[in-house]
Design an enzyme around this catalytic site. Structure first.
Site, PDB file in Angstrom:
ATOM      1  N   LEU A 134       0.864  -1.172   0.000  1.00  0.00           N
ATOM      2  CA  LEU A 134       0.000   0.000   0.000  1.00  0.00           C
ATOM      3  C   LEU A 134       0.904   1.227   0.000  1.00  0.00           C
ATOM      4  CD1 LEU A 134      -2.634  -0.916   2.768  1.00  0.00           C
ATOM      5  CD2 LEU A 134      -2.977  -0.994   0.293  1.00  0.00           C
ATOM      6  N   ASP A 135       0.449   2.309  -0.610  1.00  0.00           N
ATOM      7  CA  ASP A 135       1.218   3.547  -0.563  1.00  0.00           C
ATOM      8  C   ASP A 135       1.380   4.003   0.881  1.00  0.00           C
ATOM      9  OD1 ASP A 135       1.305   3.575  -3.327  1.00  0.00           O
ATOM     10  OD2 ASP A 135      -0.488   4.814  -3.510  1.00  0.00           O
ATOM     11  N   LYS A 136       2.406   4.777   1.123  1.00  0.00           N
ATOM     12  CA  LYS A 136       2.717   5.253   2.473  1.00  0.00           C
ATOM     13  C   LYS A 136       1.495   5.840   3.174  1.00  0.00           C
ATOM     14  CE  LYS A 136       5.356   8.843   4.893  1.00  0.00           C
ATOM     15  NZ  LYS A 136       6.323   9.966   4.744  1.00  0.00           N
ATOM     16  N   THR A 138      -1.715   5.529   2.446  1.00  0.00           N
ATOM     17  CA  THR A 138      -2.955   4.753   2.360  1.00  0.00           C
ATOM     18  C   THR A 138      -3.001   3.824   3.557  1.00  0.00           C
ATOM     19  OG1 THR A 138      -2.999   4.821  -0.058  1.00  0.00           O
ATOM     20  CG2 THR A 138      -4.252   3.067   1.003  1.00  0.00           C
ATOM     21  N   ARG A 233      -5.690   5.837  -7.416  1.00  0.00           N
ATOM     22  CA  ARG A 233      -5.455   7.280  -7.475  1.00  0.00           C
ATOM     23  C   ARG A 233      -5.404   7.766  -8.923  1.00  0.00           C
ATOM     24  NH1 ARG A 233      -0.168   7.679  -3.893  1.00  0.00           N
ATOM     25  NH2 ARG A 233      -0.439   9.929  -4.230  1.00  0.00           N
TER      26      ARG A 233
END
Length: 323
Positions: A134-136, A138, A233
């Protein structure tokens, strides 16, 4: 490293070999796989191909990964919220702000460092058993394998789109209905920190459904068929509904006309993309049973929804606040 052997699914017919392998072995980057092809570490039906060769589907592929120098990672006792664990896997609810893997600009204090402190044996698995990321900024669910067989099974399930991943997001704009974005994603041609919808990219499919509409925003449920970098996104921005707080793909702050102090403060104070991995479901690699896990929305997300909901209530004395 373990030799990898698979057959290329028919769905990849017509793709470049390096592109097809990146979908088949998502634990490795396309760049790394391309380098292995060029180094003669990949055989297709017993022959050494080129990265640009097109596949027909059904070919037998044998990959001999090149062992790469391991960067020593220091275990760090970072608290983790464990939703479930058994002998084969761990399901973790990642908070916003925690980086998953060490990298440029984030050499430590990552989920991987935390896992090594919690369970040193995970050092024997690729990326400490982390199957997807997961992105930082998120928040939400991640699955981590505890054994090599579990890691292999979960990685294959992910490549075959057999892992159900459901997110909740808050987007800018009022959606009239849900929809599907089916558009390939590749690295942005100029800004290497961004991804973009490009014809040269890898297949990417995102489904979204409306949960609740507000005056200038929409709360949506999102399901992934594929798992490209920044996929939700990029796709929602491409559809005209970028996420609240997204620093890369968002647009200027949108505050509803005549908004009160609560919603204005909530929107101005939301400094990350409004995205949460709420549900995860897959076939357990040992039991063979379908398992499903969920985690509630984090506090900042809940407060933003409450403020938007309050703002959306019509006020007779102030027509500016009608939807």
């Amino acid at each position: 490293m373990t030799v990898l052997e698979e057959r290329i699914p028919e769905e990849h017919r017509g793709q470049r070999l390096d592109q097809a392998l990146a979908a088949l072995f998502p634990e490795f980057s396309r760049t790394r796989l391309k380098a292995w092809i060029e180094a003669g570490r990949v055989l297709v039906n017993g022959a050494r191909p080129r990265p640009k060769d097109l596949v027909s589907g059904g070919e037998h592929v044998r990959v001999e990964p090149l062992e790469e120098p391991r960067v020593a990672l220091e275990p760090e006792p970072i608290p983790l919220e464990v939703v479930h664990e058994d002998a084969a896997l761990i399901v973790i609810a990642k908070p916003a702000g925690l980086v998953v893997h060490p990298g440029a600009g984030n050499p430590k204090s990552t989920l991987q460092n935390a896992l090594l402190a919690r369970e040193p044996a995970l050092a024997q698995l690729p990326r400490a058993g982390i199957v997807h990321r997961l992105d930082k900024d998120t928040s939400g669910l991640l699955v981590v394998a505890r054994t090599a067989p579990a890691h292999a099974a979960l990685t294959k399930a992910l490549a075959r789109h057999e892992v159900e991943r459901e997110y909740e997001a808050i987007a800018i704009g009022v959606m009239t209905a849900g929809g599907t974005v089916d558009a390939p994603i590749d690295r942005h041609p100029v800004d290497r920190l961004r991804m973009a919808v490009r014809g040269s990219g890898r297949e990417a499919v995102t489904h979204y459904r409306v949960i609740e509409r507000f005056r200038a925003h929409t709360h949506v449920r999102v399901q992934l068929e594929t798992g490209r970098t920044h996929q939700i996104r990029v796709h929602l921005a491409h559809a005209g509904f970028p996420l609240v707080g997204d620093p890369l793909y968002g647009k200027r702050l949108v505050i509803p006309k005549g908004a009160g102090a609560r919603v204005e403060a909530a929107l101005r104070g939301f400094r990350r993309q409004a995205l949460h991995a709420a549900r995860l479901a897959f076939v357990h690699p040992v039991s063979g049973e379908r398992v499903e896990y969920a985690t509630p929305l984090p506090a900042d997300f809940v407060e933003l929804l409450a403020a938007l909901r309050e703002d959306a209530r019509p006020v007779a004395s102030d027509p500016r606040r009608r939807p």
